[in-house]
Design an enzyme around this catalytic site. Structure first.
Site, short mmCIF file in Angstrom:
data_model
loop_
_atom_site.label_atom_id
_atom_site.label_comp_id
_atom_site.label_asym_id
_atom_site.label_seq_id
_atom_site.Cartn_x
_atom_site.Cartn_y
_atom_site.Cartn_z
N HIS A 222 0.82 -1.21 0.00
CA HIS A 222 0.00 0.00 0.00
C HIS A 222 0.85 1.27 0.00
O HIS A 222 0.33 2.37 0.06
CB HIS A 222 -0.92 -0.02 1.23
N LYS A 224 3.17 4.35 -1.31
CA LYS A 224 3.26 5.18 -2.51
C LYS A 224 4.55 6.00 -2.40
O LYS A 224 4.63 6.97 -1.62
CB LYS A 224 2.07 6.14 -2.62
N ASP A 229 17.37 9.45 -8.08
CA ASP A 229 18.78 9.84 -7.95
C ASP A 229 19.25 10.01 -6.50
O ASP A 229 20.18 10.78 -6.24
CB ASP A 229 19.05 11.14 -8.72
N HIS A 400 -8.91 11.41 0.57
CA HIS A 400 -8.04 10.24 0.66
C HIS A 400 -6.75 10.54 1.42
O HIS A 400 -5.91 9.66 1.61
CB HIS A 400 -7.73 9.76 -0.77
N LYS A 402 -4.12 10.95 4.29
CA LYS A 402 -3.91 10.30 5.59
C LYS A 402 -2.90 11.14 6.35
O LYS A 402 -1.70 11.13 6.03
CB LYS A 402 -3.39 8.87 5.41
N ASP A 407 -0.77 19.56 17.83
CA ASP A 407 -0.44 20.86 18.43
C ASP A 407 0.18 21.82 17.43
O ASP A 407 0.96 22.71 17.82
CB ASP A 407 0.51 20.66 19.62
#
Length: 482
Positions: A222, A224, A229, A400, A402, A407
């Site tokens: 899952h 991404k 380089d 979508h 996350k 604070d």
């Protein structure tokens, strides 16, 4: 008489099978709710429960992958030792909130927090695709990419062309994609064209009926990540898709994502994660091809630490990171997640934070692409609302992103949903960012989300129809398995 004997024998074998699987469940140390849910399913619907448990109940990595994980453990520890020699390693965090998180991550995984980075948030997926394509066009030596979903269409097309062109000019290009999430792409002519151009296309966690007997089919890659380089990387919630064309048939609007562009020493850490994932699938020792002692020049002053999580080397430590963050909050928590089905510990941490006077804001999508998740999520709302948690329903598409902002000082941005699959099963990655300027920019994005959201009224929510409450509570029973 023979028929009676065979019938009794069959019932005995059936009963012994139920007992055997129940014992198998109890021999594994899991959260109590997960264990009880599996037992309930096995005893209430034995055949369904036994089949589901054998398919989804155990974290089978597969024999070959588990063997590689054991062999790579020593290599991982050696790599961490090299990372720790970087001149950009920070011994002390900037804030009181970040320091315990820094210590936790170092204790669990050994990965240090690195300074010298320049971080930029991309809240527009189209701008992300354009900038990523431009960066790929400038790549000189390596491009390592991994995504759960790759789907053709829109601005993904020129990006794939840029990958092919990079491979043709002898850039070492790897594209690791999840077998289930990217199944259509793997069968497409586009993937064949990439391979023909020299792109090394790798299918992660291959799923088919035979392998279902050897490993779980819902252990998914899952993450991404794009790393270029050893100096530039991207990570966040966005799959390699153009939101204008992705999942439009679901009727939830365009997916709204956040991607983090990283320039500086932390990019090498992300590239190393992809290298490990590729080796886990292929056995190719890519980590040796990275210069982990490279004298990367600082391009900024921002600090960043990463926590990969998932079965194998990195472990399922993400739950500890999230709980620590929530309990460290003194003033405010802002949390976004497309799928909100927390375990008991996370639910209690949010309730406790609100009860001790912390402003807790949850921003969740108003419409979701999963019926079960939607109603399971709703089953948690009443306790949160009663404790004073603010729950906002985002109306601008399927949110979508996350993220977790504590604070307005420390940010967690990554791929982890607040559900059992992300917390315990998936291969995920989370960035821990200890920087006031970055936190302020993330807070700006959160405020924009809030402008497109509606606050749930606690009194009105309590008056929702009885049938909805009943449905939510029924789905809540199986929420530990979602």
């Amino acid at each position: 008489m023979l028929d009676s004997f065979l019938s009794d024998l069959g019932l005995l074998i059936y009963a012994l099978l139920i007992v055997a699987v129940a014992l198998q469940v109890m021999l594994k140390r899991r959260p109590v709710g997960v264990t009880l849910t599996w037992l309930l399913l096995i005893f209430a619907l034995p055949l369904v429960g036994i089949i589901c448990y054998q398919l989804f109940g155990e974290r089978y990595l597969g024999r070959l992958r588990a063997k590689r994980a054991r062999l790579m453990e020593a290599k991982y520890k050696q790599s961490v030792h090299l990372f720790d020699q970087s001149p950009h390693v920070v011994k002390q965090s900037c804030s009181d909130v970040a320091e315990p998180l820094n210590k936790l991550t170092r204790r669990l995984l050994g990965l240090p927090i690195l300074s010298g980075n320049k971080l930029h948030n991309f809240e527009d997926s189209l701008e992300t695709l354009k900038q990523l394509t431009a960066d790929i066009q400038q790549a000189e030596s390596t491009i390592y990419m991994e995504f759960y979903i790759v789907q053709q269409g829109g601005l993904v097309e020129p990006l794939l062309e840029a990958l092919a062109d990079a491979a043709k000019r002898k850039v070492n290009v790897y594209l690791l994609v999840d077998s289930v999430g990217s199944s259509e792409f793997l069968k497409s002519s586009a993937s064949a064209q990439l391979a023909k151009a020299g792109v090394k296309l790798v299918e992660a966690l291959h799923a088919n009926p035979v392998r279902m007997l050897l490993q779980r089919i819902d252990l998914r890659l899952h993450r991404k990540i794009v790393a270029i380089d050893q100096q530039l990387a991207y990570t966040g919630s966005m799959n390699l898709v153009d939101p204008r064309f992705f999942n439009q048939q679901r009727g939830v609007g365009q997916w709204v994502d956040l991607m983090l562009r990283v320039e500086g020493p932390a990019a090498l850490n992300l590239q190393a994660v992809v290298a490990y994932d590729i080796e886990m699938e292929t056995g190719e020792a890519l980590i040796e091809q990275l210069d982990l002692l490279a004298a990367t020049e600082p391009v900024g002053q921002q600090r960043m630490q990463i926590m990969p999580s998932g079965p194998g080397i990195f472990g399922d430590h993400i739950i500890q990171l999230l709980l620590s963050s929530l309990y460290l909050a003194k003033q405010q928590i802002v949390l976004t997640s497309p799928y909100f089905v927390p375990d008991e510990s996370l639910q209690m941490a949010l309730v406790t934070a609100a009860s001790r006077g912390v402003e807790v804001n949850l921003i969740l999508p108003a419409r979701n692409d999963s019926f079960l998740v939607r109603y399971a999520s709703h089953s948690f709302y009443q306790q949160l609302l009663d404790a004073g948690v603010n729950i906002y329903k985002f109306n601008g598409g399927l949110l979508h992103t996350k993220s977790l902002l504590i604070d307005q000082q420390v940010a967690l941005v990554g791929t982890v949903n607040l559900d059992m699959r992300s917390l315990w099963l998936n291969f995920e990655v989370t960035s821990i960012i200890d920087d006031q300027a970055y936190a302020a920019d993330l807070n700006r994005i959160m405020l924009r989300y809030l402008e497109q959201s509606t606050l749930i009224n606690a009194i009105a929510w309590r008056k929702r129809p009885v049938y909805r409450r009943l449905l939510e509570n029924i789905v809540h029973i199986v929420s530990p398995l979602l």
